[in-house]
Design an enzyme around this catalytic site. Sequence first.
Site, PDB file in Angstrom:
ATOM      1  N   HIS A 225       0.815  -1.221   0.000  1.00 24.20           N
ATOM      2  CA  HIS A 225       0.000   0.000   0.000  1.00 24.20           C
ATOM      3  C   HIS A 225       0.847   1.269   0.000  1.00 24.20           C
ATOM      4  O   HIS A 225       0.319   2.367  -0.134  1.00 24.20           O
ATOM      5  CB  HIS A 225      -0.963   0.005   1.197  1.00 24.20           C
ATOM      6  CG  HIS A 225      -0.321   0.208   2.529  1.00 24.20           C
ATOM      7  ND1 HIS A 225      -0.007  -0.839   3.373  1.00 24.20           N
ATOM      8  CD2 HIS A 225       0.065   1.334   3.184  1.00 24.20           C
ATOM      9  CE1 HIS A 225       0.536  -0.361   4.482  1.00 24.20           C
ATOM     10  NE2 HIS A 225       0.588   0.953   4.394  1.00 24.20           N
ATOM     11  N   ASP A 253      -0.553  -7.417   0.710  1.00 27.05           N
ATOM     12  CA  ASP A 253       0.046  -6.125   1.057  1.00 27.05           C
ATOM     13  C   ASP A 253       1.560  -6.282   1.055  1.00 27.05           C
ATOM     14  O   ASP A 253       2.213  -6.261   2.093  1.00 27.05           O
ATOM     15  CB  ASP A 253      -0.454  -5.618   2.404  1.00 27.05           C
ATOM     16  CG  ASP A 253      -0.120  -4.141   2.610  1.00 27.05           C
ATOM     17  OD1 ASP A 253       0.408  -3.522   1.663  1.00 27.05           O
ATOM     18  OD2 ASP A 253      -0.378  -3.609   3.710  1.00 27.05           O
ATOM     19  N   GLY A 333       3.464   5.765   9.268  1.00 28.11           N
ATOM     20  CA  GLY A 333       4.863   5.819   8.849  1.00 28.11           C
ATOM     21  C   GLY A 333       5.619   4.540   9.125  1.00 28.11           C
ATOM     22  O   GLY A 333       6.680   4.308   8.567  1.00 28.11           O
ATOM     23  N   SER A 335       4.471   1.617   8.335  1.00 25.54           N
ATOM     24  CA  SER A 335       4.116   0.654   7.293  1.00 25.54           C
ATOM     25  C   SER A 335       5.341   0.171   6.528  1.00 25.54           C
ATOM     26  O   SER A 335       6.228   0.957   6.170  1.00 25.54           O
ATOM     27  CB  SER A 335       3.134   1.276   6.309  1.00 25.54           C
ATOM     28  OG  SER A 335       1.827   1.242   6.783  1.00 25.54           O
ATOM     29  N   SER A 350       1.891  -4.093   7.946  1.00 30.06           N
ATOM     30  CA  SER A 350       0.799  -3.709   7.053  1.00 30.06           C
ATOM     31  C   SER A 350      -0.066  -2.629   7.679  1.00 30.06           C
ATOM     32  O   SER A 350      -0.170  -1.520   7.184  1.00 30.06           O
ATOM     33  CB  SER A 350      -0.050  -4.934   6.697  1.00 30.06           C
ATOM     34  OG  SER A 350      -1.204  -4.555   5.967  1.00 30.06           O
TER      35      SER A 350
END
Length: 381
Positions: A225, A253, A333, A335, A350
């Site tokens: 993402h 993801d 942030g 992720s 994720s």
Amino acid sequence: MRHATVLRTGLSALLLLGAWAAAGPSSASAAPTDSAQAPASAALLTAMQRDLGLSEGQARARLADEKTATALEPKAKRAAGSAYGGSWFDAGTGKLTVAVTDAAKADAVRAAGAETRLVEHSAAQLDAAKARIDKLTAPAGVSSWHVDPATSSVVVNVVASEQRDNDVRSFVAKAREAGPVTVETTSEAPQTFAAGTVGGDPYYTGNVRCSIGFSVHGGFVTAGHCGGAGQSVRGWDGSAIGNFQGSSFPGDDYAWVNVANGWWTVPVVIGWGTVSDQLVRGSNEAPIGASICRSGSTTHWHCGNVLAKNETVNYSQGAVHQMTKTSVCAEGGDSGGSFISGDQAQGVTSGGWGNCSGGGETWYQPVNEILNRYGLTLHTA
């Protein structure tokens, strides 16, 4: 300013390191961990003490027990055969527990070194039930669902404030038709942990900041993402790193980014100047119940436990399958950042709910799935 300098220096150690890559590629298989080697750095032990409420001795003992359980899990699964109902690490006993549907198989599993629990449904039956639920369209009030070997059911997590919603109740009713279901509630709906651009962080794509997951030969893996295939990626200093070579979200993801322009890779999970960097030596999958830690560009280093595997997470952008849930906190942030157990890579961050002030839960995309999907080789020490 000194704090920012420490963080940036750490990032340079992670990415700007041609000498390691120039020495030549490592073996395609993960390097085995020396059994005589300490299972964790002092920093990892400190983080486990802080986040799990353990003493140093308890943290060391738990890591040793988890290492044994991780090695035992595939052997115990083979011993159970078609009666295998799933497995998990029990922090109380320090042992792996294996669910079996046939009492006659229990002796063989115990002989392999695991505890056993007799259950009604096999892992294959539960996976099939979950696959049927995956075909349903979930409303926003349904957070996620996963196979739970301890209850021998598919656990459907519903946002507490939405559990009386007609669409939620309809989804749960249809899920029960698909197989054995247990309904639990959660505080908030899940969301991804990307964030708007701020200074001093590991990489940007467009106006989104995310975190590096793990180095692979030729690049690094991260969350899908965070960017689509072909998008350019910039480092913490604004210089070009490379491009997203592959990306999938939702459904999955995961993504991977190539490195060029003077950037290169090392088998390190960074400690952000607050804990020591952690070497990555392989990607053996930790069992449910094991301790696990996460490194991310916003909240740095935090630890918790593996709560569930093969969970479908219902984000607002769409469902993502085969995720692992943890009790580790995260924020925007983080992720794409690293989940690691001991010195074994586990997955990339994720999303989740909550934050690192009040707590919450997070999900990660297992790293071995990403490696297999794109034919990548993990960079190991």
